[in-house]
Design an enzyme around this catalytic site. Structure first.
Site, PDB file in Angstrom:
ATOM      1  N   SER A  25       0.839  -1.210   0.000  1.00 39.47           N
ATOM      2  CA  SER A  25       0.000   0.000   0.000  1.00 39.47           C
ATOM      3  C   SER A  25       0.864   1.247   0.000  1.00 39.47           C
ATOM      4  O   SER A  25       0.605   2.203  -0.735  1.00 39.47           O
ATOM      5  CB  SER A  25      -0.895   0.020   1.247  1.00 39.47           C
ATOM      6  OG  SER A  25      -1.824  -1.026   1.180  1.00 39.47           O
ATOM      7  N   SER A 170     -13.483   0.726   2.792  1.00 36.34           N
ATOM      8  CA  SER A 170     -12.517   0.548   1.699  1.00 36.34           C
ATOM      9  C   SER A 170     -11.552   1.732   1.618  1.00 36.34           C
ATOM     10  O   SER A 170     -11.945   2.854   1.316  1.00 36.34           O
ATOM     11  CB  SER A 170     -13.244   0.407   0.358  1.00 36.34           C
ATOM     12  OG  SER A 170     -12.324   0.628  -0.690  1.00 36.34           O
ATOM     13  N   ASP A 322      -6.944  -8.205   4.359  1.00 38.60           N
ATOM     14  CA  ASP A 322      -6.142  -9.039   3.456  1.00 38.60           C
ATOM     15  C   ASP A 322      -5.640 -10.318   4.125  1.00 38.60           C
ATOM     16  O   ASP A 322      -4.936 -11.109   3.505  1.00 38.60           O
ATOM     17  CB  ASP A 322      -4.947  -8.239   2.918  1.00 38.60           C
ATOM     18  CG  ASP A 322      -5.407  -7.163   1.943  1.00 38.60           C
ATOM     19  OD1 ASP A 322      -6.515  -7.281   1.387  1.00 38.60           O
ATOM     20  OD2 ASP A 322      -4.659  -6.187   1.737  1.00 38.60           O
TER      21      ASP A 322
HETATM   22  C1  S3P Z   1      -5.676  -1.417  -0.048  1.00 35.26           C
HETATM   23  C2  S3P Z   1      -6.949  -1.482   0.463  1.00 35.26           C
HETATM   24  C3  S3P Z   1      -7.709  -2.732   0.638  1.00 35.26           C
HETATM   25  C4  S3P Z   1      -6.802  -3.958   0.536  1.00 35.26           C
HETATM   26  C5  S3P Z   1      -5.830  -3.864  -0.594  1.00 35.26           C
HETATM   27  C6  S3P Z   1      -4.943  -2.631  -0.450  1.00 35.26           C
HETATM   28  C7  S3P Z   1      -5.014  -0.105  -0.192  1.00 35.26           C
HETATM   29  O1  S3P Z   1      -8.699  -2.824  -0.370  1.00 35.26           O
HETATM   30  O2  S3P Z   1      -7.580  -5.120   0.400  1.00 35.26           O
HETATM   31  O3  S3P Z   1      -5.009  -5.012  -0.651  1.00 35.26           O
HETATM   32  O4  S3P Z   1      -3.788  -0.059  -0.379  1.00 35.26           O
HETATM   33  O5  S3P Z   1      -5.713   0.919  -0.081  1.00 35.26           O
HETATM   34  P1  S3P Z   1     -10.155  -2.147  -0.195  1.00 35.26           P
HETATM   35  O6  S3P Z   1      -9.980  -0.699  -0.109  1.00 35.26           O
HETATM   36  O7  S3P Z   1     -10.932  -2.555  -1.414  1.00 35.26           O
HETATM   37  O8  S3P Z   1     -10.726  -2.754   1.055  1.00 35.26           O
END
Ligand code: S3P
Length: 441
Positions: A25, A170, A322
């Site tokens: 991220s 999210s 995750d």
């Molecule tokens: C992430 C947010 C999550 C996560 C993804 C990375 C991010 O997804 O599952 O692996 O870096 O903002 P969602 O925002 O769809 O929950």
């Protein structure tokens, strides 16, 4: 060369110290912020996986130069309005929901039509969740019939700030709207269910005009137009989502101990630690420190003999989103029935992970009851697997592959796990680190 892996033996006891790769991220966010910064931004320990390389490719197509190197990566930003590209550009987010969704926020003012595509898995995922708020700003995003990719975006020079309620938890939706707000006159206001807050922390670190009020169940975020972004030098801490596989490997192995150094333990990401501690796993956090707003620490895990079932509070879901596939393996070894609910977002990932979690457990001989958004797992502390298990056709979901490897190494049985290449998405060094742990000093 075969793209599957065979595992026929449990891992022997170990006592090791490892470092896992940089946070995905943060790596993607560093690329995106730096692409709009003034001058050279440098990153160390950046995750060089396919998702992050797709981000480099995307900004290159937008006219931003970069240097990719295992020691240090550099991005040569040309300022907030520095993207230069031709009409009908195509950007490929490959497997990355984060890249695909976040970059749309940055392209909210594109005067030229841009097409966004992705791989087979990403092309099945929902982009309406992001097209709806971005269109409210005044952009024109056109999705294909199933509300997903390929899509086209044509931005507007006349953007209007929006009020947006993010109620899925999210971070991708929240971050995309924050990015769009940065390009829009006036104040964009977001009421967001708690989720990972790296975009907000980086924005604060860069002194961008963002205000955050943290309430019990949600955050109130106000963002205004950004005039300038300073260059961003960053030493990316390790990814707790990658560390998670090794935390569980240790928890489920006999007489073993592992220290994972320099992990980002941002409280919006540590759901797995809270959940596993509730289940009786011994985890110690050591050498805690703050780096550019993030919290970094070493995580020490010790094998656990007495794992308890959990009725998992949904307030922990977003912070472990995750990690559920790997958490389900711990529930398989627990005494009693574990219950995880309000997990509809799990089926929105690289593969339908609630379904895949159950499938792996069922193949292992663990009973589950799966509903639309919940799973009950009937744990068996004495489970011994003596049969053949084949894991395939999982849309190359990297986390299905890695969780299956951990299951094979801790529960036994004779496993064939397909699509080894999937680890390139988020954690190319995964199998190397497994081998390092396997080797006795
Ligand atoms: C992430 C947010 C999550 C996560 C993804 C990375 C991010 O997804 O599952 O692996 O870096 O903002 P969602 O925002 O769809 O929950």
């Amino acid at each position: 060369m075969t793209n599957s892996i065979e595992i026929k033996k449990k891992i022997n006891k170990f006592n090791k110290k490892i470092r896992v790769s940089g946070d995905k991220s943060l790596s993607i966010r560093w690329v995106l912020f730096s692409s709009l910064a003034n001058g050279e931004s440098k990153a160390k320990n950046l995750l060089l996986s396919e998702d992050v390389l797709a981000a480099f490719n995307a900004i290159r197509k937008l006219g931003i130069k970069s240097k990719i190197n295992t020691k240090e990566c550099v991005i040569y930003g040309k300022g907030i309005d520095g993207y230069k590209y031709n009409n009908k550009l195509t950007l490929d987010a490959k497997n990355s929901g984060t890249l695909g969704r976040l970059i749309l926020g940055l392209l909210i003012n594109t005067p030229k039509l841009i097409k966004l595509i992705g791989d087979k898995s990403l092309s099945k995922r929902d982009f309406k969740r992001i097209a709806d708020p971005l269109n409210k700003f005044g952009a024109k995003i056109k999705l294909n019939k199933q509300n997903n990719l390929p899509l086209t975006i044509l931005g507007s020079q006349n953007l209007k700030p929006i009020r947006y309620i993010e109620n899925r938890g999210s971070a991708q939706c929240k971050s995309s709207v924050i990015f769009a707000g940065m390009r829009t006159n006036g104040t964009t206001i977001i009421k967001a269910k708690k989720s990972r807050n790296h975009t907000e922390l980086l924005s604060k670190h860069l002194s961008l005009p963002i205000k955050i009020k943290s309430k019990k169940n949600y955050d109130l975020i106000k963002i205004q137009k950004v005039k300038k972004i300073h260059n961003l030098n960053y030493d990316i801490p390790s990814d707790i989502s990658s560390a998670a596989f090794f935390i569980v490997l240790t928890a489920l192995s006999k007489n073993s101990k592992l220290t994972i150094t320099n992990v980002n333990i941002n409280p919006t990401r540590t759901g797995i630690i809270t959940i596993l501690k509730k289940m009786g796993v011994k985890i110690n956090i050591k050498n805690k420190r703050v780096y550019k707003g993030e919290i970094i620490a070493n995580i020490q895990v010790i094998s656990s003999n007495n794992i308890k079932a959990i009725n998992c509070p949904p307030s922990l879901n977003s912070g472990a989103i995750d990690e559920f596939l790997i958490i389900f393996l711990v529930a398989a070894k627990a005494k009693g029935i574990s219950y995880f609910k309000n997990l509809e977002e799990l089926n929105q990932k690289e593969s339908p992970r609630l379904a895949w979690g159950a499938k792996i457990l069922n193949k292992m001989g663990i009973k589950t009851i799966v509903k639309k958004n919940s799973i009950k797992i009937y744990g068996n502390p004495n489970l011994k697997i003596n049969k053949k298990i084949i894991i395939k056709d999982f849309l190359k979901d990297h986390r299905v592959f890695m969780s299956s490897v951990i299951a094979a190494l801790t529960f036994g049985g004779s496993w064939t796990i397909h699509d080894k290449d999937s680890i390139k998405t988020s954690f190319p060094r995964f199998l190397n680190i497994i081998n390092k742990i396997k080797k006795n000093d």
